[in-house]
Enzyme design. Structure first.
Site, mmCIF file in Angstrom:
data_model
loop_
_atom_site.group_PDB
_atom_site.id
_atom_site.type_symbol
_atom_site.label_atom_id
_atom_site.label_comp_id
_atom_site.label_asym_id
_atom_site.label_seq_id
_atom_site.Cartn_x
_atom_site.Cartn_y
_atom_site.Cartn_z
ATOM 1 N N PHE A 34 0.943 -1.058 0.115
ATOM 2 C CA PHE A 34 0.251 -0.012 0.034
ATOM 3 C C PHE A 34 0.932 1.209 0.011
ATOM 4 O O PHE A 34 1.635 1.420 1.036
ATOM 5 C CB PHE A 34 -0.915 0.058 1.341
ATOM 6 C CG PHE A 34 -1.740 1.295 1.022
ATOM 7 C CD1 PHE A 34 -3.040 0.893 0.408
ATOM 8 C CD2 PHE A 34 -1.314 2.321 1.682
ATOM 9 C CE1 PHE A 34 -3.876 2.356 0.240
ATOM 10 C CE2 PHE A 34 -2.290 3.592 1.675
ATOM 11 C CZ PHE A 34 -3.368 3.671 0.952
ATOM 12 N N ASP A 49 9.289 3.066 1.927
ATOM 13 C CA ASP A 49 8.120 3.731 2.463
ATOM 14 C C ASP A 49 7.853 3.689 3.848
ATOM 15 O O ASP A 49 7.412 2.669 4.464
ATOM 16 C CB ASP A 49 6.682 3.262 1.638
ATOM 17 C CG ASP A 49 5.560 4.363 1.819
ATOM 18 O OD1 ASP A 49 5.711 5.016 2.851
ATOM 19 O OD2 ASP A 49 4.559 4.134 1.298
ATOM 20 N N LYS A 58 2.375 11.223 7.417
ATOM 21 C CA LYS A 58 1.435 10.820 8.769
ATOM 22 C C LYS A 58 1.968 11.529 9.713
ATOM 23 O O LYS A 58 1.677 12.877 10.024
ATOM 24 C CB LYS A 58 1.335 9.409 8.606
ATOM 25 C CG LYS A 58 0.602 8.689 7.586
ATOM 26 C CD LYS A 58 0.174 7.306 8.022
ATOM 27 C CE LYS A 58 -1.256 7.113 6.792
ATOM 28 N NZ LYS A 58 -0.736 6.020 5.894
#
Ligand SMILES: *Cc1c(COP(=O)(O)O)cnc(C)c1O
Length: 400
Positions: free
Chosen positions: A140, A225, A254
């Site tokens: 993802f 990531d 985030k």
């Protein structure tokens, strides 16, 4: 108005691209949130790890207020005094030479992909438009067209074609497959050190280290990531550190703002990020002074309040308590630091109904991929709060 009223309005006017739990959060502090009816819950999702520092951290809120009164956006057509300080701070903290600021995680990943391709052409000498990037099954990395072009989750890509070419998929955790997928046109290998959305999937020990070795030997950039795994979630500042790996490029987002504002970034060294020249990439809001002030303080509190250390210690405790639970529904518990996946047995009836039951007992968690309950509370959680959560989980599980 009560919860039901807000939910009805949202269902009527909002696009249905999410399936939220029916809790309407009105205010929040630390690990706790309150809904519009006044009910209190513990947040064990922390906005997919964007709120690692705890909700509405007073120091980050103060930094945001203070910067809001000065200047919030200049665009990078002009300079501002906060972006350089943020750039230096994050490069020193994470030990990279350069940073490129963006807003959302997906934009950071897009930036990393563009940079890797450009590096492939300008430095590695890959023939024009032939660069390949290797990705993992179960990945993802965000929701843009190019990113979902290399997703193997039908709910992410179905009906969104035609897709962006130039990506090759190998099974997550399989070094042999990675080795075999590399050719002269491979520019980069993009990987999550631990797969979050896939259900907190931890690869076999030595995987990232092995991947780094293969990439180095073949002159392929390793892009980690760390948007969800980074900034303390796993008990290290970056999850890559667990294997002593320093990726060629990382994406973060985030928790970079502690949940106050969308801020993301790509970090690398000069030999890679240096391939970008003026006009070749950008973002109107990227590097804006408000974002940089918020991110600076979000990083300060992460370090000064020892949240990474707390994640390691409390994560181990939480995991231990969960593994000791005596219930017929749990298959096993996995994770790292304060990032935990409770994997249910196939016949347990799905993770969603457990999350709904947990909500009734005052604990908010999120199901992923039908059988996994993800627990990822803010990194400020205490032992006492974990004990409280474990009691609630025990009670909720015994109701089935
Ligand atoms: C959340 C996430 C993204 C995308 O971030 P957005 O801010 O939602 O665009 C990318 N990669 C990983 C690993 C993520 O967890």
């Amino acid at each position: 108005m009560n919860s039901r009223d807000y939910i009805d309005i949202e269902e009527r006017y909002g696009a249905h691209n999410y399936h939220p739990l029916d809790v309407v959060v009105e205010k929040a502090s630390g690990v706790w949130v309150w809904d519009v009816d006044g009910k209190k819950y513990m947040d064990c999702l922390a906005a997919y790890s964007a709120v690692n520092q705890g909700h509405c951290h007073p120091r980050i809120v103060a930094a945001m207020r203070e910067q809001s009164d000065k200047v919030t956006l200049t665009s990078r057509a002009f300079r501002n005094p906060v972006w350089p300080l943020f750039a230096r701070q994050i490069c020193e903290l994470l030990d990279y030479e350069m940073v490129l600021p963006m807003n959302s995680g997906a934009e950071a990943v897009e930036t990393a992909i563009k940079t890797a391709r450009k590096w492939g052409y300008k430095v590695k000498g890959i023939p024009k438009n032939r660069a390949e990037i290797i990705v993992c099954s179960g990945n993802f990395h965000g929701r843009t067209i190019s990113i979902i072009s290399f997703s193997d989750d039908p709910s992410s890509f179905e009906n969104y074609g035609p897709f962006t070419p130039g990506f090759k998929m190998v099974p997550f955790g399989d070094l042999e497959a990675l080795k075999n997928a590399i050719n002269a046109n491979t520019a980069a290998f993009l990987v999550e050190p631990i797969q979050g959305e896939a259900g907190v999937v931890v690869p076999p020990a030595g995987y990232l280290k092995g991947a780094a070795e293969i990439c180095r030997k073949n002159r392929v950039l390793l892009i980690a990531d760390e948007i969800q795994s980074g900034l303390g979630r796993t008990g290290k500042m970056l999850a890559s550190e667990h294997e002593g790996v320093k990726p060629d490029m990382i994406t973060i987002g985030k928790a970079l703002s502690g949940g106050l504002y969308p801020v993301s970034a790509v970090l690398s060294n000069r030999d890679v990020l240096g391939v970008l020249e003026p006009g070749s990439h950008g973002s109107t809001y990227g590097g804006n002074p408000l974002a940089c002030a918020v991110a600076r303080e979000a990083l300060n509190v992460l370090v000064e309040e020892k949240m990474v250390e707390n994640a390691a210690e409390m994560g181990a405790y939480f995991m231990h308590q969960l593994q000791a639970l005596d219930t017929p529904h749990i298959d096993f518990v996995r994770g790292k630091g304060l990032w935990i996946g409770i994997v249910l047995k196939k016949d347990a009836g799905g993770a969603r109904r457990f999350c709904e039951a947990l909500k009734e007992h005052g604990l908010l968690a999120k199901d992923t991929h039908e059988t996994v309950i993800r627990l990822a509370p803010p990194l400020v959680i205490t032992r006492k709060e974990i004990d409280w959560a474990v009691e609630k989980i025990k009670t909720a599980f015994s109701s089935f």
